[in-house]
Design an enzyme around this catalytic site. Structure first.
Site, short mmCIF file in Angstrom:
data_model
loop_
_atom_site.label_atom_id
_atom_site.label_comp_id
_atom_site.label_asym_id
_atom_site.label_seq_id
_atom_site.Cartn_x
_atom_site.Cartn_y
_atom_site.Cartn_z
N GLN A 255 -7.20 15.32 -18.89
CA GLN A 255 -7.16 14.17 -19.82
C GLN A 255 -5.95 13.26 -19.59
O GLN A 255 -5.93 12.14 -20.08
CB GLN A 255 -7.16 14.65 -21.28
N CYS B 150 -12.04 14.86 -30.01
CA CYS B 150 -11.38 14.96 -28.71
C CYS B 150 -10.51 13.73 -28.53
O CYS B 150 -10.95 12.63 -28.85
CB CYS B 150 -12.46 15.03 -27.62
N LEU B 151 -9.29 13.90 -28.02
CA LEU B 151 -8.40 12.75 -27.85
C LEU B 151 -8.96 11.73 -26.85
O LEU B 151 -8.56 10.57 -26.87
CB LEU B 151 -7.00 13.20 -27.40
N HIS C 131 -12.88 24.45 -26.31
CA HIS C 131 -12.94 23.01 -26.05
C HIS C 131 -12.09 22.64 -24.83
O HIS C 131 -12.54 21.93 -23.93
CB HIS C 131 -12.45 22.25 -27.30
N GLU C 132 -10.86 23.14 -24.78
CA GLU C 132 -9.95 22.76 -23.68
C GLU C 132 -10.37 23.40 -22.36
O GLU C 132 -10.26 22.77 -21.31
CB GLU C 132 -8.50 23.13 -24.02
N HIS D 143 -13.05 21.42 -20.78
CA HIS D 143 -12.54 20.23 -20.08
C HIS D 143 -12.23 20.56 -18.61
O HIS D 143 -12.43 19.72 -17.73
CB HIS D 143 -11.23 19.75 -20.72
N GLY E 3 -5.30 19.92 -29.25
CA GLY E 3 -5.28 20.44 -27.88
C GLY E 3 -5.40 19.32 -26.88
O GLY E 3 -5.80 18.20 -27.22
NI NI Z 1 -11.01 17.16 -25.67
#
Ligand code: NI
Length: 161
Positions: A51, A90-91, A132-133, A136, A46
């Site tokens: 981000q 997480c990226l 999670h997203e 963010h 995701g």
């Molecule tokens: Ni993330």
């Protein structure tokens, strides 16, 4: 389409709250496509717009199953049920993972890439990724939700393309 730069740990934009999208136009569709390409490049499940430095309530998810990537605008969780203990990364935090408790099931309402209202009933990994997203978009990071002491750094495999 283009791969965008992923903002990483320590970048203060990750703590900002994203704004609602008023019109799902070509610019938003281009953002969604770029986000999918960026997520795929880094093998993510995701990615949220913040981000890639855009404070808009836009997320993409891909579980690499037969459903293909999911693109959501202005997603909100309208129902949560149960609990699951999960491992998460997480990226924006390369090679870091932690354990946490997420809802086992969620219902999410959002707009699709054409501005049409949709509702998703999700469980397991999809429920986890949605939580999670959407976190963010509110400046919340997975390290805020982790079970204390579970954060791990996993050495990346070398020479892997
Ligand atoms: Ni993330």
């Amino acid at each position: 389409m283009a791969v965008r730069i992923v903002r990483e740990e320590g970048d203060e934009i990750l703590r900002k709250k994203s704004r609602e999208v008023e019109n799902v136009d070509d610019k938003i569709r281009e953002l969604l496509d770029d986000m999918v390409e960026t997520m795929h490049k880094y093998n993510g499940v995701g990615l949220s717009a913040v981000q890639v430095g855009v404070l808009k309530r836009v997320i993409v998810i891909d579980l690499y199953d037969d459903k293909g990537p999911i693109k959501l605008v202005n997603p909100i969780i309208t129902k949560e049920k149960g609990e699951q203990e999960v491992e998460e990364g997480c990226l924006s935090f390369p090679n870091k993972y932690a354990r946490m408790i997420r809802p086992a099931e969620v219902t999410v309402e959002a707009l699709d890439e054409n501005g049409k209202k949709i509702k998703i009933h999700a469980k397991e990994l999809l429920a986890q990724a949605l939580c999670h997203e959407i976190d963010h978009l509110n400046g919340i990071l997975f390290i805020d939700c982790m079970i204390p002491g579970t954060l791990q750094y996993v050495e990346p495999e070398k020479d892997k393309k």
